[in-house]
Design a protein around this motif. Structure first.
Motif, PDB file in Angstrom:
ATOM      1  N   GLN A  95      53.374  46.929  39.344  1.00 10.69           N
ATOM      2  CA  GLN A  95      53.524  48.387  39.439  1.00 10.69           C
ATOM      3  C   GLN A  95      52.757  49.097  38.321  1.00 10.69           C
ATOM      4  OE1 GLN A  95      57.904  48.799  39.555  1.00 10.69           O
ATOM      5  NE2 GLN A  95      57.623  49.864  41.491  1.00 10.69           N
ATOM      6  N   LEU A  96      52.771  48.504  37.128  1.00 13.20           N
ATOM      7  CA  LEU A  96      52.096  49.089  35.974  1.00 13.20           C
ATOM      8  C   LEU A  96      50.586  48.832  35.993  1.00 13.20           C
ATOM      9  CD1 LEU A  96      54.652  48.062  33.182  1.00 13.20           C
ATOM     10  CD2 LEU A  96      54.258  50.376  34.073  1.00 13.20           C
ATOM     11  N   GLY A  97      50.157  47.891  36.847  1.00 13.75           N
ATOM     12  CA  GLY A  97      48.742  47.536  36.900  1.00 13.75           C
ATOM     13  C   GLY A  97      48.350  46.482  35.889  1.00 13.75           C
ATOM     14  N   ALA A  98      49.340  45.906  35.184  1.00 10.61           N
ATOM     15  CA  ALA A  98      49.065  44.870  34.179  1.00 10.61           C
ATOM     16  C   ALA A  98      48.713  43.543  34.841  1.00 10.61           C
ATOM     17  CB  ALA A  98      50.276  44.698  33.266  1.00 10.61           C
ATOM     18  N   ILE A  99      49.283  43.291  36.020  1.00 12.67           N
ATOM     19  CA  ILE A  99      48.922  42.139  36.861  1.00 12.67           C
ATOM     20  C   ILE A  99      48.459  42.730  38.183  1.00 12.67           C
ATOM     21  CG2 ILE A  99      49.773  40.091  38.085  1.00 12.67           C
ATOM     22  CD1 ILE A  99      51.800  39.696  35.830  1.00 12.67           C
ATOM     23  N   GLU A 100      47.333  42.239  38.698  1.00  7.12           N
ATOM     24  CA  GLU A 100      46.736  42.883  39.870  1.00  7.12           C
ATOM     25  C   GLU A 100      47.402  42.498  41.190  1.00  7.12           C
ATOM     26  OE1 GLU A 100      43.981  42.918  36.515  1.00  7.12           O
ATOM     27  OE2 GLU A 100      44.882  41.210  37.580  1.00  7.12           O
ATOM     28  N   LEU A 101      47.745  41.213  41.340  1.00 10.50           N
ATOM     29  CA  LEU A 101      48.276  40.754  42.624  1.00 10.50           C
ATOM     30  C   LEU A 101      49.446  39.798  42.434  1.00 10.50           C
ATOM     31  CD1 LEU A 101      44.712  40.115  43.269  1.00 10.50           C
ATOM     32  CD2 LEU A 101      45.826  40.904  45.336  1.00 10.50           C
ATOM     33  N   THR A 102      50.275  39.711  43.457  1.00  7.35           N
ATOM     34  CA  THR A 102      51.340  38.714  43.447  1.00  7.35           C
ATOM     35  C   THR A 102      51.785  38.400  44.865  1.00  7.35           C
ATOM     36  OG1 THR A 102      53.482  38.100  42.487  1.00  7.35           O
ATOM     37  CG2 THR A 102      53.266  40.355  43.283  1.00  7.35           C
ATOM     38  N   ARG A 103      52.494  37.302  44.969  1.00 10.14           N
ATOM     39  CA  ARG A 103      53.173  36.943  46.218  1.00 10.14           C
ATOM     40  C   ARG A 103      54.655  36.886  45.887  1.00 10.14           C
ATOM     41  NH1 ARG A 103      57.248  34.363  47.052  1.00 10.14           N
ATOM     42  NH2 ARG A 103      56.492  32.947  45.458  1.00 10.14           N
ATOM     43  N   VAL A 104      55.448  37.702  46.545  1.00 12.07           N
ATOM     44  CA  VAL A 104      56.879  37.722  46.267  1.00 12.07           C
ATOM     45  C   VAL A 104      57.674  37.662  47.561  1.00 12.07           C
ATOM     46  CG1 VAL A 104      56.671  39.014  44.113  1.00 12.07           C
ATOM     47  CG2 VAL A 104      56.955  40.252  46.257  1.00 12.07           C
ATOM     48  N   ASN A 105      58.927  37.266  47.447  1.00 10.71           N
ATOM     49  CA  ASN A 105      59.810  37.304  48.595  1.00 10.71           C
ATOM     50  C   ASN A 105      60.247  38.747  48.833  1.00 10.71           C
ATOM     51  OD1 ASN A 105      62.835  36.958  49.792  1.00 10.71           O
ATOM     52  ND2 ASN A 105      61.501  35.294  50.434  1.00 10.71           N
ATOM     53  N   SER A 255      48.444  45.647  43.215  1.00 11.80           N
ATOM     54  CA  SER A 255      48.785  46.848  42.461  1.00 11.80           C
ATOM     55  C   SER A 255      48.013  48.045  43.012  1.00 11.80           C
ATOM     56  CB  SER A 255      48.423  46.638  40.986  1.00 11.80           C
ATOM     57  OG  SER A 255      48.425  47.863  40.300  1.00 11.80           O
ATOM     58  N   LYS A 256      48.668  49.175  43.126  1.00  7.00           N
ATOM     59  CA  LYS A 256      48.008  50.393  43.597  1.00  7.00           C
ATOM     60  C   LYS A 256      46.896  50.779  42.629  1.00  7.00           C
ATOM     61  CE  LYS A 256      48.336  54.020  46.525  1.00  7.00           C
ATOM     62  NZ  LYS A 256      47.303  54.912  46.024  1.00  7.00           N
ATOM     63  N   THR A 257      47.086  50.488  41.339  1.00  8.88           N
ATOM     64  CA  THR A 257      46.062  50.780  40.329  1.00  8.88           C
ATOM     65  C   THR A 257      44.777  50.028  40.642  1.00  8.88           C
ATOM     66  OG1 THR A 257      47.768  51.087  38.634  1.00  8.88           O
ATOM     67  CG2 THR A 257      45.519  50.694  37.859  1.00  8.88           C
ATOM     68  N   ALA A 258      44.900  48.733  40.955  1.00  8.72           N
ATOM     69  CA  ALA A 258      43.723  47.928  41.290  1.00  8.72           C
ATOM     70  C   ALA A 258      43.138  48.356  42.635  1.00  8.72           C
ATOM     71  CB  ALA A 258      44.102  46.453  41.322  1.00  8.72           C
ATOM     72  N   TRP A 259      44.007  48.613  43.595  1.00  7.77           N
ATOM     73  CA  TRP A 259      43.567  48.996  44.940  1.00  7.77           C
ATOM     74  C   TRP A 259      42.731  50.275  44.914  1.00  7.77           C
ATOM     75  CZ3 TRP A 259      43.244  46.883  49.616  1.00  7.77           C
ATOM     76  CH2 TRP A 259      43.125  47.704  50.749  1.00  7.77           C
ATOM     77  N   ASP A 260      43.174  51.255  44.137  1.00  9.57           N
ATOM     78  CA  ASP A 260      42.492  52.547  44.104  1.00  9.57           C
ATOM     79  C   ASP A 260      41.111  52.481  43.448  1.00  9.57           C
ATOM     80  OD1 ASP A 260      44.572  53.737  45.426  1.00  9.57           O
ATOM     81  OD2 ASP A 260      45.516  54.576  43.630  1.00  9.57           O
ATOM     82  N   LYS A 261      40.844  51.408  42.708  1.00  7.78           N
ATOM     83  CA  LYS A 261      39.522  51.241  42.084  1.00  7.78           C
ATOM     84  C   LYS A 261      38.481  50.755  43.086  1.00  7.78           C
ATOM     85  CE  LYS A 261      41.269  50.046  37.463  1.00  7.78           C
ATOM     86  NZ  LYS A 261      41.402  48.950  36.473  1.00  7.78           N
ATOM     87  N   LEU A 262      38.937  50.188  44.190  1.00 10.60           N
ATOM     88  CA  LEU A 262      38.032  49.562  45.146  1.00 10.60           C
ATOM     89  C   LEU A 262      37.293  50.568  46.019  1.00 10.60           C
ATOM     90  CD1 LEU A 262      40.390  46.708  46.422  1.00 10.60           C
ATOM     91  CD2 LEU A 262      38.380  46.402  44.962  1.00 10.60           C
TER      92      LEU A 262
END
Length: 339
Positions: A95-105, A255-262
């Motif tokens: 959420q903070l953009g500190a980690i770009e991606l994850t896989r969660v349940n 992360s929305k932060t990473a997504w918005d950079k694309l």
């Protein structure tokens, strides 16, 4: 002399024209190269499970497809075995953009986006076919898109099978759960479900479950065949009852932060790579699930089939009723997917 001057003038015009054309071509080529090259990123993808686990394999397939389709511009490094933290902490970092991606349940994800709570409701899916018809339909895609309000972008669903209970003592029926301390994922719905079954819910990070079972801090836990096996929980809780109370999928997100950079083009590549990795992950899941069951049986685990799920469904009816109004639209879509 006059003819010579005319010749010089003509040559000058020719050279100037050539330079102009050359200059225009160079500018166009420069823009084209820049567009082709695009931005470069090296991102991290956090994963709780071991390197050979089906979700990790799906993560790696996704990363591989992204790398290939961007000619190496976007590199995604997968960090398995909870190296970057447990799921709840990782979601916060995404959420903070500190980690770009994850896989969660989807279950702990409901604490960050309440819409996902519907997927944790017990016994709402009849089987895998019913689940995937919903997930891959309009309602399932709408659910993924709703994550943008929580500063994340849902990319795809991964398979997680069906969750069932396992304990340190024999489990032969629903009555054997009464009074047990059962570890659950951090979710209000999970806690309500356990209470409805007459047990005591104990939220706890996944990485602490083995020692908690071993020392008797908890009496039982619940998960699918692959997790039960890969975590070695079966070594300290040898009784498994296949009630299949939840078919909660995994979610691959960015992360929305990473997504918005694309760029728009890169967004399409990322999204499609995620969707294209699903078939690979589901195939890996099916194989791993069979292997895990066979190894559990060989290890002497007592596996009890639930022939009549109705008493279990009746026991948790109050939980479904409690959340029916909140999830009415999604529950209607789940019913529709059953037809």
């Amino acid at each position: 002399m006059k003819g010579k001057k005319l010749l010089v003038a003509a040559l000058s015009l020719f050279v100037a024209g050539s330079l102009l054309v050359s200059g225009c071509g160079s500018k166009s080529g420069s823009q084209g190269d820049k567009k082709t090259e695009g931005a470069k990123y090296t991102w991290r993808l956090a994963e709780t499970h071991p390197p050979d686990y089906p979700t990790t394999m799906g993560d790696k397939k996704f990363a591989e497809l992204v790398y290939e389709r961007t000619n190496g511009r976007i590199k995604i490094e997968v960090f398995p075995s909870g190296q970057l933290g447990e799921e709840k902490a990782v979601i916060e970092q995404v959420q903070l953009g500190a980690i770009e991606l994850t896989r969660v349940n989807a279950s702990p994800l409901a604490e960050f986006n309440k819409n996902f709570g519907v997927l944790s409701l017990p016994y709402i899916f009849d089987n895998d076919t019913h689940l995937w018809k919903f997930l891959q339909g309009d309602a399932g895609n709408k659910l993924l898109d709703s994550l943008e309000k929580s500063k994340m972008k849902g990319l795809a669903y991964y398979d997680s099978g069906a969750r069932s209970f396992y304990a340190r003592k024999p489990l032969n029926s629903i009555d054997d759960l009464k009074g047990l301390k059962i570890r659950v994922q951090q979710s209000k719905i999970n806690m309500d479900m356990i209470a409805a079954l007459g047990a005591s819910a104990t939220p706890m990070p996944y990485g602490e479950v083995f020692s908690a079972l071993q020392t008797g801090v908890i009496d039982a836990a619940e998960n699918n065949y692959p997790s039960y096996f890969s975590s070695n929980h079966y070594q300290v809780a040898k009784y498994y009852i296949l009630d299949k109370h939840q078919r909660t999928p995994e979610v691959l997100l960015i992360s929305k932060t990473a997504w918005d950079k694309l760029s728009d083009e890169d967004k399409k590549i990322i999204k499609q790579a995620a969707l294209d990795s699903v078939a690979f992950q589901r195939e890996a899941w099916a194989k791993y699930e069979k292997d895990a069951e066979a190894k559990l049986r060989a290890a002497g685990v007592t596996i009890t089939e639930v022939k009549d799920v109705k008493p279990w469904q009746d026991a948790v009816k109050s939980v479904i009723d409690k959340y029916r109004d909140e999830y009415k639209e999604m529950l209607d879509a789940i019913d529709q997917a059953r037809k």
